[in-house]
Design a protein around this motif. Structure first.
Motif, PDB file in Angstrom:
ATOM      1  N   PHE A 222     -14.684  70.538 -19.388  1.00 54.04           N
ATOM      2  CA  PHE A 222     -15.104  71.656 -18.538  1.00 54.04           C
ATOM      3  C   PHE A 222     -15.526  72.793 -19.455  1.00 54.04           C
ATOM      4  N   ILE A 223     -16.825  73.122 -19.446  1.00 56.37           N
ATOM      5  CA  ILE A 223     -17.383  74.112 -20.374  1.00 56.37           C
ATOM      6  C   ILE A 223     -18.251  75.096 -19.597  1.00 56.37           C
ATOM      7  N   ASP A 224     -17.891  76.371 -19.653  1.00 59.23           N
ATOM      8  CA  ASP A 224     -18.698  77.446 -19.046  1.00 59.23           C
ATOM      9  C   ASP A 224     -19.043  77.150 -17.582  1.00 59.23           C
ATOM     10  N   GLY A 225     -18.067  76.647 -16.843  1.00 55.03           N
ATOM     11  CA  GLY A 225     -18.267  76.457 -15.414  1.00 55.03           C
ATOM     12  C   GLY A 225     -18.893  75.131 -15.015  1.00 55.03           C
ATOM     13  N   PHE A 226     -19.155  74.255 -15.980  1.00 54.15           N
ATOM     14  CA  PHE A 226     -19.761  72.968 -15.671  1.00 54.15           C
ATOM     15  C   PHE A 226     -18.938  71.838 -16.287  1.00 54.15           C
ATOM     16  N   TYR A 227     -19.119  70.643 -15.729  1.00 56.84           N
ATOM     17  CA  TYR A 227     -18.437  69.448 -16.227  1.00 56.84           C
ATOM     18  C   TYR A 227     -19.444  68.590 -16.988  1.00 56.84           C
ATOM     19  N   TYR A 228     -19.103  68.255 -18.232  1.00 55.86           N
ATOM     20  CA  TYR A 228     -19.982  67.463 -19.084  1.00 55.86           C
ATOM     21  C   TYR A 228     -19.294  66.144 -19.415  1.00 55.86           C
ATOM     22  N   THR A 229     -20.008  65.042 -19.195  1.00 57.58           N
ATOM     23  CA  THR A 229     -19.400  63.718 -19.286  1.00 57.58           C
ATOM     24  C   THR A 229     -20.255  62.767 -20.106  1.00 57.58           C
ATOM     25  N   THR A 230     -19.589  61.960 -20.928  1.00 61.50           N
ATOM     26  CA  THR A 230     -20.236  60.854 -21.624  1.00 61.50           C
ATOM     27  C   THR A 230     -19.703  59.539 -21.062  1.00 61.50           C
ATOM     28  N   PHE A 231     -20.476  58.480 -21.243  1.00 61.20           N
ATOM     29  CA  PHE A 231     -20.141  57.167 -20.680  1.00 61.20           C
ATOM     30  C   PHE A 231     -20.276  56.079 -21.733  1.00 61.20           C
ATOM     31  N   ARG A 232     -19.442  55.085 -21.610  1.00 59.86           N
ATOM     32  CA  ARG A 232     -19.614  53.806 -22.309  1.00 59.86           C
ATOM     33  C   ARG A 232     -18.904  52.752 -21.468  1.00 59.86           C
ATOM     34  N   ALA A 233     -19.165  51.495 -21.765  1.00 56.42           N
ATOM     35  CA  ALA A 233     -18.568  50.422 -20.967  1.00 56.42           C
ATOM     36  C   ALA A 233     -18.253  49.239 -21.859  1.00 56.42           C
ATOM     37  N   GLU A 234     -17.332  48.403 -21.397  1.00 60.36           N
ATOM     38  CA  GLU A 234     -16.980  47.185 -22.109  1.00 60.36           C
ATOM     39  C   GLU A 234     -16.529  46.137 -21.104  1.00 60.36           C
ATOM     40  N   SER A 235     -16.577  44.902 -21.544  1.00 58.65           N
ATOM     41  CA  SER A 235     -16.082  43.793 -20.736  1.00 58.65           C
ATOM     42  C   SER A 235     -14.675  43.449 -21.205  1.00 58.65           C
ATOM     43  N   ASP A 236     -13.720  43.414 -20.271  1.00 59.74           N
ATOM     44  CA  ASP A 236     -12.321  43.173 -20.606  1.00 59.74           C
ATOM     45  C   ASP A 236     -11.815  41.982 -19.794  1.00 59.74           C
ATOM     46  N   ALA A 237     -11.806  40.812 -20.429  1.00 61.49           N
ATOM     47  CA  ALA A 237     -11.392  39.596 -19.726  1.00 61.49           C
ATOM     48  C   ALA A 237      -9.947  39.682 -19.260  1.00 61.49           C
ATOM     49  N   SER A 238      -9.114  40.429 -19.989  1.00 60.34           N
ATOM     50  CA  SER A 238      -7.702  40.537 -19.614  1.00 60.34           C
ATOM     51  C   SER A 238      -7.506  41.346 -18.337  1.00 60.34           C
ATOM     52  N   ALA A 239      -8.530  42.096 -17.934  1.00 59.38           N
ATOM     53  CA  ALA A 239      -8.429  42.929 -16.729  1.00 59.38           C
ATOM     54  C   ALA A 239      -8.832  42.178 -15.465  1.00 59.38           C
ATOM     55  N   VAL A 240      -9.383  40.990 -15.610  1.00 59.31           N
ATOM     56  CA  VAL A 240      -9.836  40.235 -14.442  1.00 59.31           C
ATOM     57  C   VAL A 240      -8.628  39.850 -13.580  1.00 59.31           C
ATOM     58  N   LYS A 241      -8.755  40.088 -12.291  1.00 64.41           N
ATOM     59  CA  LYS A 241      -7.669  39.732 -11.366  1.00 64.41           C
ATOM     60  C   LYS A 241      -8.267  39.348 -10.022  1.00 64.41           C
ATOM     61  N   PRO A 242      -7.545  38.554  -9.232  1.00 59.42           N
ATOM     62  CA  PRO A 242      -8.073  38.170  -7.913  1.00 59.42           C
ATOM     63  C   PRO A 242      -8.270  39.397  -7.020  1.00 59.42           C
ATOM     64  N   ALA A 243      -9.401  39.463  -6.396  1.00 58.52           N
ATOM     65  CA  ALA A 243      -9.679  40.560  -5.464  1.00 58.52           C
ATOM     66  C   ALA A 243      -9.187  40.192  -4.078  1.00 58.52           C
ATOM     67  N   PRO A 244      -8.849  41.199  -3.269  1.00 64.39           N
ATOM     68  CA  PRO A 244      -8.479  40.923  -1.872  1.00 64.39           C
ATOM     69  C   PRO A 244      -9.573  40.123  -1.165  1.00 64.39           C
ATOM     70  N   GLU A 245      -9.183  39.340  -0.188  1.00 67.76           N
ATOM     71  CA  GLU A 245     -10.123  38.454   0.485  1.00 67.76           C
ATOM     72  C   GLU A 245     -11.284  39.205   1.122  1.00 67.76           C
ATOM     73  N   ASP A 246     -11.003  40.384   1.709  1.00 67.39           N
ATOM     74  CA  ASP A 246     -12.097  41.110   2.362  1.00 67.39           C
ATOM     75  C   ASP A 246     -13.106  41.651   1.354  1.00 67.39           C
ATOM     76  N   ILE A 247     -12.700  41.818   0.096  1.00 62.91           N
ATOM     77  CA  ILE A 247     -13.637  42.223  -0.951  1.00 62.91           C
ATOM     78  C   ILE A 247     -14.398  41.014  -1.477  1.00 62.91           C
ATOM     79  N   GLN A 248     -13.707  39.894  -1.646  1.00 60.57           N
ATOM     80  CA  GLN A 248     -14.389  38.682  -2.078  1.00 60.57           C
ATOM     81  C   GLN A 248     -15.509  38.302  -1.105  1.00 60.57           C
ATOM     82  N   ALA A 249     -15.302  38.558   0.156  1.00 59.90           N
ATOM     83  CA  ALA A 249     -16.297  38.196   1.165  1.00 59.90           C
ATOM     84  C   ALA A 249     -17.572  39.031   1.074  1.00 59.90           C
ATOM     85  N   LEU A 250     -17.518  40.151   0.346  1.00 58.17           N
ATOM     86  CA  LEU A 250     -18.676  41.037   0.254  1.00 58.17           C
ATOM     87  C   LEU A 250     -19.688  40.587  -0.791  1.00 58.17           C
TER      88      LEU A 250
END
Length: 312
Positions: A222-250
């Motif tokens: 938070f700088i001078d009244g504004f929010y400044y954000t950076t992004f990055r992403a990664e694939s994490d196989a250990s985070a994979v988990k079964p999704a609820p059925e109503d989400i799987q259906a989407l």
């Protein structure tokens, strides 16, 4: 004055560090120009140009001038002047226009919505990750304290570990809003990371983790009244988990290979930039647990929804 240029199938804004332009806006503008129709021939007296708003930028006027080029070679130019008032203004509108380097003015009909402000042409959507994919969000303060929300086992339902569906948020949809931060996320402004300094501002990290193993990491200050954000992403196989059925259906979840490519694409596209956001988004990217959950009697009532839907 600013320049939109095409590279491959994408458009960029030259004077804005060659940041991507909104492809749909550029496409729409080109179609609008191509499909505009001449209705009447008007004056060719330059003394009347000012009255019709087609005096041109060379004379210090306020017309919008569009020059179309093939490489460095000008192919055509359009000077867009005043809009003619017509009764029951629905459908195509009418404008006074003239071709660059010609004095003749024409009355044309079309959807010539050519915005003169450069910032209105930038690609404002930063990410579009379906809320339904989000399994967990961790918001980590500079002192290491972490606020976590998780999907409670049903689409659009979130809580904190331990209390899950019995979680009492500051307002009813807070968990839903935080989890949906990356869905159709739009910025206010952007600048190169190489030109940016956080100074002494604190950095809050947020991790958005999906059921299929995508992890998007944001760092917000938070700088001078504004929010400044950076992004990055990664694939994490250990985070994979079964999704609820109503989400799987989407059918919103992705394969491991698709998630890996998605993470690489997000990082390549977003990591070189710093994005500025407004208070709603910025606050949710920096929330501490004390700003997230409360006791039942302290819930903030949501205002009546007069729009027919709830959005960010």
């Amino acid at each position: 004055e600013f320049t939109l240029y095409k590279q491959g199938e994408d458009w960029f804004i030259k004077e804005r560090w060659s940041f991507p332009a909104d492809f749909n806006l550029v496409k729409r503008a080109l179609i609008d120009i191509a499909e505009a129709k001449i209705l009447e021939r008007k004056t060719d007296n330059p003394e009347h140009h000012l009255l019709l708003g087609v005096e041109g930028v060379e004379e210090g006027g306020e017309s919008i001038q569009v020059t179309m080029l093939n490489g460095e070679q000008a192919v055509e130019g359009l000077i867009l002047g005043a809009e003619r008032e017509i009764a029951n203004n629905v459908g195509p509108r009418q404008f006074y226009v003239r071709r660059a380097n010609e004095d003749r003015v024409w009355l044309a009909e079309g959807y010539l919505n050519l915005n003169p402000l450069m910032l209105n042409w930038i690609k404002s959507e930063v990410t579009n990750i379906a809320r339904e994919r989000i399994a967990q969000v961790n918001i980590i303060q500079p002192n290491g304290q972490t606020a976590t929300i998780v999907n409670t086992g049903k689409k659009d339902k979130f809580g904190v570990p331990g209390t899950l569906d019995k979680t009492v948020f500051k307002y009813d949809q807070l968990g839903y809003d935080i989890a949906g931060t990356l869905h159709q996320l739009r910025m206010e402004d952007v600048q190169p990371l190489t030109d940016f300094s956080r100074g002494d501002s604190e950095v809050v990290t947020a991790e958005f983790i999906t059921f299929d193993g995508l992890k998007v990491i944001t760092e917000t200050s938070f700088i001078d009244g504004f929010y400044y954000t950076t992004f990055r992403a990664e694939s994490d196989a250990s985070a994979v988990k079964p999704a609820p059925e109503d989400i799987q259906a989407l059918d919103v979840l992705k394969t491991a290979d698709a998630v890996q490519k998605e993470a690489e694409d997000i990082t390549a596209e977003l990591k070189p930039w710093v994005y500025r956001f407004g208070g709603f988004i910025g606050t949710n990217l920096m929330r501490a647990k004390a700003d997230m959950v409360t006791e039942t009697g302290n819930v903030i009532p949501m205002p009546a929804d007069l729009t027919g839907g709830f959005g960010q």
